[in-house]
Scaffold this active site. Structure first.
Site, short mmCIF file in Angstrom:
data_model
loop_
_atom_site.label_atom_id
_atom_site.label_comp_id
_atom_site.label_asym_id
_atom_site.label_seq_id
_atom_site.Cartn_x
_atom_site.Cartn_y
_atom_site.Cartn_z
N THR A 292 -6.73 -13.24 -4.75
CA THR A 292 -7.36 -12.84 -6.01
C THR A 292 -6.41 -13.14 -7.16
O THR A 292 -5.20 -12.91 -7.06
CB THR A 292 -7.68 -11.34 -6.01
OG1 THR A 292 -8.63 -11.06 -4.98
CG2 THR A 292 -8.29 -10.91 -7.34
N PHE A 294 -5.27 -12.31 -10.96
CA PHE A 294 -5.28 -11.26 -11.97
C PHE A 294 -4.67 -11.80 -13.26
O PHE A 294 -3.80 -12.67 -13.22
CB PHE A 294 -4.46 -10.05 -11.51
CG PHE A 294 -5.00 -9.35 -10.30
CD1 PHE A 294 -5.71 -8.15 -10.42
CD2 PHE A 294 -4.81 -9.86 -9.03
CE1 PHE A 294 -6.21 -7.49 -9.30
CE2 PHE A 294 -5.29 -9.21 -7.90
CZ PHE A 294 -6.00 -8.02 -8.04
#
Length: 424
Positions: A292, A294
């Site tokens: 992921t 960020f």
């Protein structure tokens, strides 16, 4: 040639910047934060910020008076041309005169002492302790004070109201794609992207101590967590109900708080440790390369540099729809600037566009905002020239941030508690 820079938010805060603030966090809890008195470090920071704003205003005024048109167009990155105003683009309205007259100016007594560079920063994230967002905050700012928030928008507001110094929010996952809510919030709020981190996702199946897999009737987690482990759960023979909750760590907290023995959660190993759960299966994500991305947000942009790889994020729109997209992409291609992401989001205030009356006017098209990430620093002339050309084709253009790329090493076996550091 016009130089485009990330827009600066004037050093004023709303009347909500009081001496005490409360952030409502996941799990329906609240944490109070007292805003302390002034310090010499913070006075120096305010003085520097004030002089920067004043010098910018004087520069714009002199440029405008000397040749009749300003060479620095704030509107170029904050919405410009052809009457594309704030109300048309679903932005937070901002009025300088109103701010001066009706809102309390920023004063030393309203704020806590400024943290030293990379030390004890207050970083807001969505979720509860043990969430992957908390791990991302720790990777970005190893010595930070992580502040849990119950919603993404609360994390934005925490920074805007000076409760937090940074916000760390997910924007895309290698399996689940973009987190659209945060792209919409980037447009609605006036924060700036100042960095990025990429965090490997390592899911675990956990339950209360003594619970066996064969007695489970339900598995709960964030919708992305359930989707990223779907095939593995089937292979484990867990033909149980799968229910979505707000976040992965929140699922673990819910089971522990309510002593639920027929339910398992999908979350990080740290969440199991925090809430006293037992890991039944480790590494249950369907793809070992699941990661992921960020972004870190701040009230002020950082100064772009050229001594390390930088990435710049922009958002733009045009009243004629998608026909201008090729011209925009060409502005980057001709200058050998690599694009790393293109994301389109419907314009909420003007969702539908009718075709020209010459074509009967019956066909309808969606109106889009386009988000683009490209590998170049705004300190580079090629990036400035590209955006100057893009400005000619668009009715709205905003630089969301120009920031260092995450160049830390990564491997699929890395856990979410990576010790890699990346600080600003």
């Amino acid at each position: 040639m016009r130089t485009l820079l990330p827009c600066h938010t004037p050093a004023t805060v709303t009347t909500a910047a009081r001496r005490r603030h409360v952030i409502h966090c996941a799990g329906k809890r609240s944490d109070s934060f007292s805003i302390n008195s002034s310090s010499s470090d913070w006075q120096s920071s305010c003085a520097i910020l004030s002089s920067k704003v004043n010098s910018q205003e004087q520069s714009e005024s002199l440029s405008s008076n000397s040749n009749g048109s300003s060479s620095y167009h704030v509107s170029a990155v904050n919405g410009h041309n052809n009457g594309a105003g704030v109300s048309d683009l679903n932005l937070v309205p901002f009025n300088n005169n109103q701010s001066i007259q009706s809102k309390k100016p920023l004063s030393i007594s309203d704020l806590s002492p400024a943290p030293m560079h990379g030390s004890n920063l207050r970083v807001a994230y969505q979720g509860v302790p043990g969430a992957y967002s908390e791990a991302a905050a720790g990777k970005a700012y190893p010595n930070c004070q992580a502040i849990p928030c119950d919603q993404f928008e609360v994390a934005f507001q925490a920074v805007e109201l000076w409760i937090a110094d940074r916000a760390v929010l997910p924007v895309e996952n290698s399996l689940g794609g973009s987190i659209h809510r945060n792209y919409d919030l980037l447009l609605r709020h006036r924060l700036h992207i100042v960095g990025e981190v990429q965090l490997p996702v390592h899911h675990c199946l956990m339950a209360l101590p003594g619970v066996r897999k064969e007695f489970l009737t339900r598995v709960i987690s964030h919708p992305q967590g359930l989707a990223q482990c779907e095939h593995t759960l089937t292979k484990l023979g867990l033909n149980v109900a799968r229910e979505a909750v707000d976040d992965t760590a929140g699922a673990a907290e819910f089971i522990a708080a309510n002593n639920i023995r027929d339910t398992a959660a999908i979350a990080s190993a740290r969440a199991a440790e925090i809430y006293g759960l037992e890991i039944l299966e480790d590494g249950i994500q369907d793809d070992a390369s699941n990661v992921t991305r960020f972004v870190m947000l701040a009230r002020e942009p950082i100064i772009p540099r050229t001594d390390r790889p930088f990435k710049t994020s922009i958002v733009f729109a045009h009243e004629k729809g998608t026909c201008v997209l090729f011209k925009v992409l060409s502005a980057f291609a001709f200058r050998n600037i690599s694009l790393t992401k293109i994301e389109s989001r419907p314009n909420h205030n003007v969702p539908i566009r009718l075709v020209d009356e010459a074509n009967v006017g019956t066909a309808k098209h969606f109106e889009y905002m386009f988000y683009i990430d490209f590998e170049a620093s705004m300190a580079e002339s090629r990036a400035q020239n590209a955006l100057s050309e893009v400005q000619e084709f668009t009715s709205f253009l905003r630089v969301l941030g120009s920031y260092p790329m995450d160049m830390t090493s990564w491997s699929p076996s890395s856990s979410s508690s990576s010790s890699s550091t990346f600080s600003l």
